[in-house]
Design a protein around this motif. Structure first.
Motif, PDB file in Angstrom:
ATOM      1  N   LEU A  27       0.833  -1.205   0.000  1.00  0.00           N
ATOM      2  CA  LEU A  27       0.000   0.000   0.000  1.00  0.00           C
ATOM      3  C   LEU A  27       0.868   1.255   0.000  1.00  0.00           C
ATOM      4  CD1 LEU A  27      -2.773  -1.068   2.528  1.00  0.00           C
ATOM      5  CD2 LEU A  27      -3.058  -0.722   0.074  1.00  0.00           C
ATOM      6  N   ASP A  28       1.942   1.235   0.765  1.00  0.00           N
ATOM      7  CA  ASP A  28       2.859   2.379   0.787  1.00  0.00           C
ATOM      8  C   ASP A  28       3.473   2.603  -0.588  1.00  0.00           C
ATOM      9  OD1 ASP A  28       2.378   2.796   3.447  1.00  0.00           O
ATOM     10  OD2 ASP A  28       4.198   1.800   4.153  1.00  0.00           O
ATOM     11  N   ALA A  29       3.804   1.516  -1.282  1.00  0.00           N
ATOM     12  CA  ALA A  29       4.393   1.641  -2.620  1.00  0.00           C
ATOM     13  C   ALA A  29       3.388   2.250  -3.599  1.00  0.00           C
ATOM     14  CB  ALA A  29       4.851   0.269  -3.114  1.00  0.00           C
ATOM     15  N   TYR A  30       2.122   1.813  -3.541  1.00  0.00           N
ATOM     16  CA  TYR A  30       1.076   2.390  -4.393  1.00  0.00           C
ATOM     17  C   TYR A  30       0.947   3.893  -4.128  1.00  0.00           C
ATOM     18  CZ  TYR A  30      -1.102  -1.738  -6.533  1.00  0.00           C
ATOM     19  OH  TYR A  30      -1.379  -2.836  -7.316  1.00  0.00           O
ATOM     20  N   GLU A  31       0.944   4.258  -2.863  1.00  0.00           N
ATOM     21  CA  GLU A  31       0.772   5.664  -2.506  1.00  0.00           C
ATOM     22  C   GLU A  31       1.934   6.513  -3.026  1.00  0.00           C
ATOM     23  OE1 GLU A  31      -0.277   8.385   1.440  1.00  0.00           O
ATOM     24  OE2 GLU A  31       0.042   6.224   1.606  1.00  0.00           O
ATOM     25  N   ARG A  32       3.152   6.020  -2.867  1.00  0.00           N
ATOM     26  CA  ARG A  32       4.321   6.755  -3.363  1.00  0.00           C
ATOM     27  C   ARG A  32       4.278   6.902  -4.879  1.00  0.00           C
ATOM     28  NH1 ARG A  32       7.044   3.365   0.244  1.00  0.00           N
ATOM     29  NH2 ARG A  32       7.780   2.093  -1.512  1.00  0.00           N
ATOM     30  N   ASP A  33       3.889   5.829  -5.567  1.00  0.00           N
ATOM     31  CA  ASP A  33       3.842   5.878  -7.032  1.00  0.00           C
ATOM     32  C   ASP A  33       2.830   6.907  -7.527  1.00  0.00           C
ATOM     33  OD1 ASP A  33       5.737   3.905  -7.062  1.00  0.00           O
ATOM     34  OD2 ASP A  33       4.332   2.271  -7.470  1.00  0.00           O
ATOM     35  N   LEU A  34       1.683   6.996  -6.851  1.00  0.00           N
ATOM     36  CA  LEU A  34       0.660   7.963  -7.259  1.00  0.00           C
ATOM     37  C   LEU A  34       1.100   9.387  -6.936  1.00  0.00           C
ATOM     38  CD1 LEU A  34      -2.608   6.106  -6.229  1.00  0.00           C
ATOM     39  CD2 LEU A  34      -1.774   6.540  -8.542  1.00  0.00           C
ATOM     40  N   GLN A  35       1.731   9.586  -5.808  1.00  0.00           N
ATOM     41  CA  GLN A  35       2.222  10.914  -5.453  1.00  0.00           C
ATOM     42  C   GLN A  35       3.272  11.377  -6.451  1.00  0.00           C
ATOM     43  OE1 GLN A  35       3.475  10.211  -1.420  1.00  0.00           O
ATOM     44  NE2 GLN A  35       1.578  11.003  -0.547  1.00  0.00           N
ATOM     45  N   GLN A  36       4.120  10.455  -6.875  1.00  0.00           N
ATOM     46  CA  GLN A  36       5.159  10.814  -7.837  1.00  0.00           C
ATOM     47  C   GLN A  36       4.538  11.166  -9.188  1.00  0.00           C
ATOM     48  OE1 GLN A  36       8.136   7.763  -8.942  1.00  0.00           O
ATOM     49  NE2 GLN A  36       9.672   9.325  -8.479  1.00  0.00           N
ATOM     50  N   LEU A  37       3.527  10.423  -9.610  1.00  0.00           N
ATOM     51  CA  LEU A  37       2.856  10.736 -10.868  1.00  0.00           C
ATOM     52  C   LEU A  37       2.246  12.131 -10.811  1.00  0.00           C
ATOM     53  CD1 LEU A  37       1.778  10.004 -13.660  1.00  0.00           C
ATOM     54  CD2 LEU A  37      -0.194   8.928 -12.527  1.00  0.00           C
ATOM     55  N   ALA A  38       1.615  12.462  -9.705  1.00  0.00           N
ATOM     56  CA  ALA A  38       1.004  13.783  -9.565  1.00  0.00           C
ATOM     57  C   ALA A  38       2.041  14.884  -9.708  1.00  0.00           C
ATOM     58  CB  ALA A  38       0.297  13.891  -8.208  1.00  0.00           C
ATOM     59  N   GLN A  39       3.251  14.646  -9.229  1.00  0.00           N
ATOM     60  CA  GLN A  39       4.314  15.645  -9.335  1.00  0.00           C
ATOM     61  C   GLN A  39       4.856  15.761 -10.753  1.00  0.00           C
ATOM     62  OE1 GLN A  39       7.087  14.161  -6.446  1.00  0.00           O
ATOM     63  NE2 GLN A  39       5.817  14.742  -4.684  1.00  0.00           N
ATOM     64  N   LEU A  40       4.760  14.667 -11.519  1.00  0.00           N
ATOM     65  CA  LEU A  40       5.307  14.657 -12.874  1.00  0.00           C
ATOM     66  C   LEU A  40       4.351  15.240 -13.908  1.00  0.00           C
ATOM     67  CD1 LEU A  40       6.927  11.098 -12.834  1.00  0.00           C
ATOM     68  CD2 LEU A  40       8.161  13.272 -12.894  1.00  0.00           C
ATOM     69  N   LEU A  41       3.042  15.186 -13.632  1.00  0.00           N
ATOM     70  CA  LEU A  41       2.066  15.697 -14.590  1.00  0.00           C
ATOM     71  C   LEU A  41       1.959  17.213 -14.514  1.00  0.00           C
ATOM     72  CD1 LEU A  41      -0.794  13.060 -14.126  1.00  0.00           C
ATOM     73  CD2 LEU A  41       0.821  13.233 -16.028  1.00  0.00           C
ATOM     74  N   PRO A  42       1.562  17.848 -15.620  1.00  0.00           N
ATOM     75  CA  PRO A  42       1.397  19.309 -15.603  1.00  0.00           C
ATOM     76  C   PRO A  42       0.337  19.746 -14.595  1.00  0.00           C
ATOM     77  CG  PRO A  42       1.412  18.466 -17.856  1.00  0.00           C
ATOM     78  CD  PRO A  42       1.330  17.275 -16.954  1.00  0.00           C
ATOM     79  N   ASP A  43       0.529  20.915 -14.026  1.00  0.00           N
ATOM     80  CA  ASP A  43      -0.448  21.453 -13.081  1.00  0.00           C
ATOM     81  C   ASP A  43      -1.764  21.751 -13.788  1.00  0.00           C
ATOM     82  OD1 ASP A  43       1.383  21.304 -11.043  1.00  0.00           O
ATOM     83  OD2 ASP A  43       2.080  23.361 -11.295  1.00  0.00           O
ATOM     84  N   GLN A  44      -2.830  21.754 -12.991  1.00  0.00           N
ATOM     85  CA  GLN A  44      -4.179  22.086 -13.471  1.00  0.00           C
ATOM     86  C   GLN A  44      -4.683  21.132 -14.537  1.00  0.00           C
ATOM     87  OE1 GLN A  44      -5.557  24.348 -11.630  1.00  0.00           O
ATOM     88  NE2 GLN A  44      -3.572  24.702 -10.654  1.00  0.00           N
ATOM     89  N   LEU A  45      -4.166  19.911 -14.567  1.00  0.00           N
ATOM     90  CA  LEU A  45      -4.629  18.902 -15.520  1.00  0.00           C
ATOM     91  C   LEU A  45      -5.596  17.976 -14.794  1.00  0.00           C
ATOM     92  CD1 LEU A  45      -3.913  18.050 -18.514  1.00  0.00           C
ATOM     93  CD2 LEU A  45      -2.441  16.318 -17.495  1.00  0.00           C
TER      94      LEU A  45
END
Length: 298
Positions: A27-45
């Motif tokens: 579960l911790d790995a899933y959470e980290r992966d999603l947080q990292q994706l959010a940081q990589l995607l453009p803002d306001q998307l």
């Protein structure tokens, strides 16, 4: 959490995974992966605007930072599962990760420690203190029964059947299985349990000096410290002890189905990696003993 990953559905997704019985580490790995994706995607998307190209671009950024293929494949799997969840809840019309191929990782054999070295280390006398006896029992279980770190952390007192030499284990996906306890593990547990420190109501087998359940990180640190005190020529990890258990059993029994059951692998293909290790072992024996092999090496 940026707005491009809706916080409410993100939380619901993690709750969905938790209900599936995934381990806290997963579960911790899933959470980290999603947080990292959010940081990589453009803002306001927003979710409906995320495309395949966005995700491919995120993978390329991670690859450029040095992420290995196995890590990239795991993150892509997390993203694919998340967007599938959004699609099922009507937030997006299609899954942008569905047609992205995961990077292929090169074949990597498990790292196994020679049995002689492990036996010498485990047979070394330990101090008769609660923490020393606890650590000895932990390491005996990791190697003697091939438990995953998450499985060891979740062990409760009622899971131990010392008189019958079994331990009840809750594995990945909450899959239940019984694993044999070696005689050394039983002895170590019988020495430790009378001195176990626990707060009222704590049922964990392995507890800290404060009497609470040990965490995965604490166990990793204790094994690392122990390997240093044993003058080990390599860093030891819980996963390495599990690999050593599997390879040593397979080298002696040559029964891959039995090893699959002992390890709790869902697929036989996961266990088959140890057959490669076994073939290497046989090849080494051949090179060391066959006269034609010796002649070839001259």
């Amino acid at each position: 959490m940026p707005s491009n990953l809706n916080w409410t559905l993100w939380t619901e997704f993690l709750q969905h995974l938790r209900h599936r019985g995934l381990s806290p580490l997963t579960l911790d790995a899933y959470e980290r992966d999603l947080q990292q994706l959010a940081q990589l995607l453009p803002d306001q998307l927003n979710s409906s605007q995320i495309t395949r190209l966005h995700l491919v671009g995120a993978l390329k950024k991670l690859s450029g930072r040095g992420d290995k293929p196995a890590s990239l494949a795991r993150k892509l799997s997390t993203w694919r599962a998340y967007f599938s969840f959004l699609q099922q809840h009507g937030q997006i019309s299609s899954n942008p990760a569905s047609n992205i191929k995961a990077p292929k990782a090169g074949a990597r054999l498990p790292k196994a420690v020679p049995a002689e070295k492990l036996n010498q280390a485990f047979d070394h006398p330990v101090a008769n203190t609660p923490l020393s006896l606890r650590d000895q029992a932990i390491f005996e279980l990791l190697y003697g029964s091939g438990l995953r770190l998450s499985e060891l952390v979740q062990l409760d007192l009622q899971h131990l059947m010392l008189d019958e030499n079994w331990v009840h284990v809750s594995g990945k996906g909450n899959k239940q299985r019984q694993v044999p306890l070696g005689s050394k593990s039983v002895v170590a547990l019988r020495r430790y349990l009378p001195q176990r420190i626990a707060i009222p109501g704590e049922n964990a087998v392995f507890t800290s000096r404060l009497g609470t359940r040990l965490t995965a990180r604490q166990i990793q640190n204790r094994l690392n410290v122990w390997s240093i005190t044993q003058n080990s020529d390599r860093h030891l990890s819980p996963h390495m002890l599990r690999h050593s258990f599997a390879s040593h059993v397979l080298q002696n029994a040559h029964d891959i189905r039995a090893v699959q059951e002992l390890l709790g692998h869902k697929s036989i293909s996961t266990t088959q990696q140890y057959t490669k290790l076994d073939f290497n072992h046989l090849a080494q024996i051949y090179d060391d003993t066959h006269p034609r092999a010796k002649r070839r090496n001259k």
